[in-house]
Design an enzyme around this catalytic site. Structure first.
Site, PDB file in Angstrom:
ATOM      1  N   SER A 128       0.826  -1.205   0.000  1.00  0.00           N
ATOM      2  CA  SER A 128       0.000   0.000   0.000  1.00  0.00           C
ATOM      3  C   SER A 128       0.858   1.252   0.000  1.00  0.00           C
ATOM      4  O   SER A 128       1.938   1.273   0.582  1.00  0.00           O
ATOM      5  CB  SER A 128      -0.921   0.037   1.216  1.00  0.00           C
ATOM      6  OG  SER A 128      -1.642   1.263   1.217  1.00  0.00           O
ATOM      7  N   GLY A 130       0.380   3.556  -2.940  1.00  0.00           N
ATOM      8  CA  GLY A 130       0.308   4.134  -4.274  1.00  0.00           C
ATOM      9  C   GLY A 130       1.688   4.210  -4.907  1.00  0.00           C
ATOM     10  O   GLY A 130       2.648   3.581  -4.447  1.00  0.00           O
ATOM     11  N   LYS A 183      -4.353  -6.757   3.335  1.00  0.00           N
ATOM     12  CA  LYS A 183      -4.355  -5.612   2.416  1.00  0.00           C
ATOM     13  C   LYS A 183      -5.782  -5.311   1.945  1.00  0.00           C
ATOM     14  O   LYS A 183      -6.184  -4.150   1.819  1.00  0.00           O
ATOM     15  CB  LYS A 183      -3.443  -5.876   1.208  1.00  0.00           C
ATOM     16  CG  LYS A 183      -3.523  -4.814   0.110  1.00  0.00           C
ATOM     17  CD  LYS A 183      -2.992  -3.476   0.580  1.00  0.00           C
ATOM     18  CE  LYS A 183      -3.393  -2.236  -0.174  1.00  0.00           C
ATOM     19  NZ  LYS A 183      -3.500  -2.198  -1.584  1.00  0.00           N
ATOM     20  N   HIS A 186      -7.460  -3.540   4.674  1.00  0.00           N
ATOM     21  CA  HIS A 186      -6.895  -2.173   4.653  1.00  0.00           C
ATOM     22  C   HIS A 186      -7.660  -1.322   3.643  1.00  0.00           C
ATOM     23  O   HIS A 186      -8.055  -0.186   3.923  1.00  0.00           O
ATOM     24  CB  HIS A 186      -5.409  -2.221   4.298  1.00  0.00           C
ATOM     25  CG  HIS A 186      -4.835  -0.898   3.847  1.00  0.00           C
ATOM     26  ND1 HIS A 186      -5.061  -0.384   2.592  1.00  0.00           N
ATOM     27  CD2 HIS A 186      -4.084   0.022   4.499  1.00  0.00           C
ATOM     28  CE1 HIS A 186      -4.470   0.802   2.479  1.00  0.00           C
ATOM     29  NE2 HIS A 186      -3.861   1.070   3.623  1.00  0.00           N
ATOM     30  N   ASN A 187      -7.879  -1.869   2.456  1.00  0.00           N
ATOM     31  CA  ASN A 187      -8.577  -1.098   1.431  1.00  0.00           C
ATOM     32  C   ASN A 187     -10.033  -0.847   1.804  1.00  0.00           C
ATOM     33  O   ASN A 187     -10.571   0.225   1.528  1.00  0.00           O
ATOM     34  CB  ASN A 187      -8.488  -1.812   0.079  1.00  0.00           C
ATOM     35  CG  ASN A 187      -7.167  -1.541  -0.612  1.00  0.00           C
ATOM     36  OD1 ASN A 187      -6.158  -1.299   0.048  1.00  0.00           O
ATOM     37  ND2 ASN A 187      -7.144  -1.578  -1.930  1.00  0.00           N
ATOM     38  N   GLU A 190      -9.918   1.877   4.046  1.00  0.00           N
ATOM     39  CA  GLU A 190      -9.612   3.069   3.222  1.00  0.00           C
ATOM     40  C   GLU A 190     -10.907   3.629   2.612  1.00  0.00           C
ATOM     41  O   GLU A 190     -11.135   4.848   2.611  1.00  0.00           O
ATOM     42  CB  GLU A 190      -8.611   2.646   2.135  1.00  0.00           C
ATOM     43  CG  GLU A 190      -8.321   3.656   1.042  1.00  0.00           C
ATOM     44  CD  GLU A 190      -7.397   3.052  -0.037  1.00  0.00           C
ATOM     45  OE1 GLU A 190      -6.348   2.481   0.311  1.00  0.00           O
ATOM     46  OE2 GLU A 190      -7.737   3.158  -1.236  1.00  0.00           O
TER      47      GLU A 190
HETATM   48  C1  6PG Z   1      -3.157   1.501  -1.628  1.00  0.00           C
HETATM   49  C2  6PG Z   1      -4.414   1.673  -2.434  1.00  0.00           C
HETATM   50  C3  6PG Z   1      -4.245   1.041  -3.781  1.00  0.00           C
HETATM   51  C4  6PG Z   1      -5.227   1.512  -4.800  1.00  0.00           C
HETATM   52  C5  6PG Z   1      -6.599   0.928  -4.625  1.00  0.00           C
HETATM   53  C6  6PG Z   1      -7.683   1.896  -5.002  1.00  0.00           C
HETATM   54  O1  6PG Z   1      -3.281   0.949  -0.544  1.00  0.00           O
HETATM   55  O2  6PG Z   1      -2.098   1.914  -2.095  1.00  0.00           O
HETATM   56  O3  6PG Z   1      -5.485   1.075  -1.781  1.00  0.00           O
HETATM   57  O4  6PG Z   1      -4.205  -0.332  -3.602  1.00  0.00           O
HETATM   58  O5  6PG Z   1      -5.249   2.878  -4.877  1.00  0.00           O
HETATM   59  O6  6PG Z   1      -6.660  -0.175  -5.461  1.00  0.00           O
HETATM   60  O7  6PG Z   1      -8.853   1.190  -4.979  1.00  0.00           O
HETATM   61  P1  6PG Z   1     -10.165   1.623  -5.693  1.00  0.00           P
HETATM   62  O8  6PG Z   1      -9.852   1.886  -7.145  1.00  0.00           O
HETATM   63  O9  6PG Z   1     -11.031   0.435  -5.509  1.00  0.00           O
HETATM   64  O10 6PG Z   1     -10.629   2.854  -5.002  1.00  0.00           O
END
Ligand code: 6PG
Length: 481
Positions: A128, A130, A183, A186-187, A190
């Site tokens: 995670s 980005g 993970k 985590h998302n 998020e």
């Molecule tokens: C991270 C983000 C990364 C990504 C997601 C966005 O932890 O770096 O979560 O994995 O930005 O895939 O997810 P969505 O497109 O579903 O919002």
């Protein structure tokens, strides 16, 4: 000279992780299905460290020291299987295949099993942070065997973000798909973090009448409170942005239809399987779905559906106390979403045989990842030592903060409902909180109805070991079933 690690799939995440390894002194072999990306990476960044560009899978594998470590950074799903298929015949026992994409954890479990049969290690790794994180230090959540972590872990820890106390934001999570599972959650969290920020934003605008730039100031101030986090920080920046084409606030020219790539949805699907009530995450996924599906239906709804709101409630609330109420509602809702997500991890650990350590997980979310926040230090501390709370909300410090937030939280939800402003996570998180602490839930009536129409039986509170049924269409006496 042999490479310490190979990376195949050089789109931006793969390229940045490769560069991150090189910046830490590792020799990195590079491979991409089409050569262009490898050449471009070498041209633009080849001087940043030791790279070995390769053109074929065979060449990639030959360039690696043993046990070989190959990091796959391709699109989740079938492309991962296809790369594994090409790789496995070329590898030797003890070699390690690493998948750093957002793969579905059940795929990871299957791949781990299949590779283990061939004597290979397969390590699903959640990454995670980005693009920027991949380059300068992501939060890393590796699954796979503990043995593979011995060889791979130190390298991953090197390139990971470090918490303020210097601890790497990378630690072995558990066997097979545990890393990708964590993970995924985590998302999910998020998604909920972003949704509660969105709800606060909407209330600040529609109730408090604050323009985006004024809200940017508010979020900046909030970032100096217990809400301090990456997402709050970048919210201030996005709200301050002015559209160069129209001169309007940027946020006002962006279409209000949220995208999603799938990890939030998977979290909820899996929560349904586990029977884990992650209501805040679920509402966040559905809020995105509602925003982006059926634009025609949304348009017609605006025309035909009444609001049922009297005129007087349209006034702007100038009270600065309201802004503080919203802040507290946001914080309390956020705590609930973390409590739910962590509880889901506990349930999953039981289901899949993972010894998930919540203190460690909170620890490696402290930096590098998208949900990084001050709060994670407090969450980590709550799970350290031998008195881990059964639910995050039971940790003494959180009991105190929720108690402090509750009057504000209830006022904000009431106001949102009164004004017809959707605040699905603020309100469902409060409903979860109230349900959790309520001595009796309405489930007794559900049981009565189920017994009536389907003889599904019920338990008695004064005789909990047996199941009972009422002869509803007979003399309505109770029988042991
Ligand atoms: C991270 C983000 C990364 C990504 C997601 C966005 O932890 O770096 O979560 O994995 O930005 O895939 O997810 P969505 O497109 O579903 O919002």
């Amino acid at each position: 000279k042999k490479a310490h690690i190979g990376v195949t799939g050089l789109a931006v995440m793969g390229a940045n992780l490769a560069r991150n390894f090189a910046h830490h002194g590792y020799t990195v072999a590079l491979h991409n299905r089409s050569e262009g990306k490898t050449t471009a990476l070498m041209e633009e960044h080849g001087s940043e460290g030791d790279f070995i560009p390769t053109e074929t899978m065979e060449e990639l594998v030959d360039s690696l020291e043993k046990p070989r470590r190959v990091l796959i950074m391709v699109k989740a799903g079938a492309p991962v299987d296809s790369v594994i298929e090409q790789l496995t015949p070329l590898l030797d026992e003890g070699d390690i295949i690493i998948d750093g994409g957002n793969s579905y954890f059940q795929d990871t479990r299957r791949r781990e099993r299949e590779c283990a049969e061939k004597g290979l290690h397969f390590v699903g790794v959640g990454v995670s942070g980005g693009e920027e994180g991949a380059l300068n230090g992501p939060s890393i959540m590796p699954g796979g065997s503990e043995e593979s972590y011995k060889s791979l872990g130190p390298m991953l820890e090197d390139i990971s973000a470090k918490a303020d106390d210097g601890t790497p934001c990378c630690a072995w999570i558990g066997t097979d798909g545990a890393g990708h599972f964590v993970k995924m959650v985590h998302n999910g969290i998020e998604y909920a973090d972003m949704q509660v920020i969105g709800e606060a934003h909407e209330l600040l605008r529609s109730v408090a009448g604050l323009e985006p730039a004024e809200q940017a100031d508010v979020f900046e101030e909030w970032n100096a409170t217990e809400l301090s986090s990456y997402l709050i920080e970048i919210t201030a920046q996005v709200l301050r942005q002015v559209d160069s084409r129209t001169g309007k606030p940027f946020i006002d020219v962006v279409a209000d239809a949220a995208g999603q790539k799938g990890t939030g949805r998977w979290t909820v699907q899996e929560a349904l399987e586990l029977g884990s009530p992650v209501t805040a995450i679920a509402e966040s996924v559905f809020a995105r779905a509602l925003s982006s599906s059926e634009p025609v239906m949304r348009k017609e709804a605006q025309e035909v559906l009444p609001a049922g709101i009297g005129d007087t409630t349209e006034d702007v609330v100038k009270d600065p106390g309201f802004v503080e109420d919203v802040r507290k509602a946001l914080y309390a809702s956020k705590l609930v979403s973390y409590a739910q997500g962590l509880d889901m991890l506990t349930m999953a650990g039981r289901e899949y045989g993972w010894q998930l350590d919540l203190a460690t997980i909170a620890s490696l979310w402290r930096n590098g990842c998208i949900i990084r926040a001050e709060l994670l230090n407090v969450i980590m501390a709550a799970y350290q030592g031998d008195k881990a709370p059964l639910n995050l909300l039971f940790a003494p410090e959180f009991i105190t903060s929720i108690e402090d937030a509750l009057p504000s939280w209830r006022r904000v939800v009431a106001r949102a409902v009164e004004r017809g402003i959707p605040a699905p996570v603020f309100s469902s998180a409060l409903a979860y909180y109230d349900a959790l602490r309520r001595p009796r839930l309405n489930a007794a009536l559900t049981q009565g109805l189920r017994d009536y129409f389907g003889a599904h039986t019920y338990k008695r509170i004064d005789d909990p070991d047996s199941s009972f049924h009422v002869l509803w269409s007979g003399d309505r006496s109770e029988v042991v079933s």
